[in-house]
Write a protein that holds these residues in place. Structure first.
Motif, short mmCIF file in Angstrom:
data_model
loop_
_atom_site.label_atom_id
_atom_site.label_comp_id
_atom_site.label_asym_id
_atom_site.label_seq_id
_atom_site.Cartn_x
_atom_site.Cartn_y
_atom_site.Cartn_z
N ALA A 168 40.58 -46.70 -33.94
CA ALA A 168 41.84 -45.99 -34.12
C ALA A 168 41.66 -44.93 -35.20
O ALA A 168 40.76 -45.00 -36.04
N SER A 169 42.54 -43.92 -35.19
CA SER A 169 42.47 -42.81 -36.14
C SER A 169 42.49 -43.32 -37.59
O SER A 169 43.24 -44.27 -37.89
N LYS B 60 42.26 -44.76 -18.54
CA LYS B 60 43.67 -44.48 -18.27
C LYS B 60 44.56 -45.47 -19.01
O LYS B 60 45.61 -45.10 -19.57
N ARG B 61 44.15 -46.73 -19.02
CA ARG B 61 44.95 -47.74 -19.70
C ARG B 61 45.05 -47.46 -21.20
O ARG B 61 46.12 -47.61 -21.81
N LEU B 62 43.93 -47.03 -21.79
CA LEU B 62 43.89 -46.80 -23.23
C LEU B 62 44.33 -45.40 -23.62
O LEU B 62 44.47 -45.12 -24.82
N ALA B 63 44.52 -44.52 -22.62
CA ALA B 63 44.80 -43.10 -22.90
C ALA B 63 43.74 -42.55 -23.83
O ALA B 63 44.03 -41.86 -24.81
N ALA C 111 47.19 -46.19 -31.66
CA ALA C 111 46.58 -45.43 -30.57
C ALA C 111 45.07 -45.52 -30.65
O ALA C 111 44.47 -45.40 -31.72
N VAL C 112 44.45 -45.73 -29.50
CA VAL C 112 42.99 -45.85 -29.43
C VAL C 112 42.37 -44.45 -29.34
O VAL C 112 42.76 -43.63 -28.50
#
Length: 375
Positions: free
Chosen positions: A111-112, A77-80, A52-53
């Motif tokens: 990313a996290s 929106k694409r990457l949330a 997840a980004v």
């Protein structure tokens, strides 16, 4: 001046990352920036392998690239992803591609546990990334609040947070960073020792100590330059060391606008401080390559396995400066061939030192970051 080395520690421990916590994408060509952004994001997403980004940095060149907020909204929106920052610069690059002047897009996705905080909120101990235009670098109080890395765009440069255009400098905080180190390659060859300013009229520098400045310049320039049909003033600078600055602060560098044969002086872009010392220095590719090699060796010893990197480069340290290839970036890629790297060619480079920052000229500042990982 010799290469400037800086180690700036954030947190207690540097932790190398085995997972891909960052990914970059690069796209260049005669296409609309929206298509370039889409292609660059796609490449960066592939490198993250489904993670997840948490944040995105999107850079475009040239400064007047037609970037529309709807482009950024589409990618959010694409990457949330709710944390996205964008800017235009004279040139952009990643670890795999570079462009100065051509239409291009470079992207860094995090990313996290990595992430971004807009305007540096709530991150007093975290490293800051800052973008500004040249006019915003004058009397900039935000620089003294904490160490910053970053770059100056051109006067036409533009910045966005999320989809909102920003008039003020953009200050971003990196979250989840364990350690940051920065090193600088100055790329200068001093031609004289610092001497007190003893005579000037406005911007006309007449005398350093007891020496007239034009004969002094003629005496100290390298022999091969004396044989050229014109004096390469674009590579010659005056370094100013003011009495009221920190001893470790880098010198201010001033352009020599013209020579004055009648007065045996040098016209500078502004007057020097009356209590300053000044010296003549040369922007030199050989010195630049030597400084970069030394700086990167220091960086490799300090942090051999970082998670990602940022590079601030002067437009004057491009491929043309090295007569064909950007040797700084070639050396960087030899040391860190796969490290996710985002960078820009700009009009000034930010060097973090202790609790403040300085704007440099004609340098490259290399910054690497490691991430906190679960114990």
């Amino acid at each position: 001046m010799p290469a400037l080395f800086l180690l700036h520690l954030v947190g207690q421990e540097s932790v190398g990352s085995t997972a891909a916590l960052a990914g970059t994408g690069f796209a260049v060509g005669a296409r609309h920036p929206e298509q370039l952004l889409t292609d660059a994001v796609e490449e960066a997403l592939d490198k993250l392998r489904g993670q997840a980004v948490t944040a995105a940095l999107c850079l475009f060149s040239p400064p007047l690239a037609p970037v529309h907020p709807l482009m950024l909204q589409t990618q959010m929106k694409r990457l949330a992803c709710l944390r996205i920052a964008a800017a235009t610069f004279p040139g952009v690059f990643t670890e795999s591609g570079q462009s100065l002047g051509d239409t291009a897009c470079a992207v860094l996705l995090l990313a996290s546990p990595l992430g971004l905080s807009s305007n540096g909120q709530g991150i007093l101990s975290a490293p800051r990334l800052s973008w500004a235009r040249p006019d915003q670098a004058i009397a900039a109080p935000w620089l003294s609040a904490a160490p910053h890395i970053g770059s100056l765009s051109s006067r036409a440069g533009r910045f966005w947070l999320q989809t909102q255009s920003q008039c003020d400098p953009v200050v971003l905080g990196f979250r989840g960073v364990s350690t940051q180190y920065s090193v600088c390659s100055a790329g200068l060859r001093p031609l004289s020792t610092p001497l007190p300013v003893t005579a000037q009229e406005g911007s006309l520098l007449l005398q350093l100590e007891r020496y007239l400045t034009l004969p002094m310049l003629a005496q100290h320039i390298p022999f091969h330059m004396r044989q050229e049909s014109r004096l390469p003033l674009e590579r010659l600078l005056i370094g100013e060391i003011r009495a009221d600055t920190d001893p470790d602060a880098p010198p201010d560098l001033l352009h020599i606008r013209a020579t004055d044969l009648n007065r045996s002086g040098l016209w500078l872009e502004r007057p020097l401080s009356g209590d300053a010392h000044a010296f003549i220095t040369l922007r030199d590719p050989v010195s630049a390559e030597r400084d970069t090699r030394s700086a990167l060796e220091t960086l490799m010893n300090a942090m051999p396995s970082p998670a990602f990197a940022w590079i601030s480069s002067s437009v004057g340290r491009d491929a043309a400066f090295f007569s064909g290839l950007d040797r700084d970036l070639e050396l960087w890629r030899a040391h860190y061939p796969t490290l996710p790297t985002l960078g820009v060619y700009g009009m000034g480079e930010l060097l973090p030192m202790q609790k403040t920052s300085y704007f440099l000229r004609y340098s490259k500042v290399f910054s690497v970051f490691s991430a906190f990982t679960a114990q």
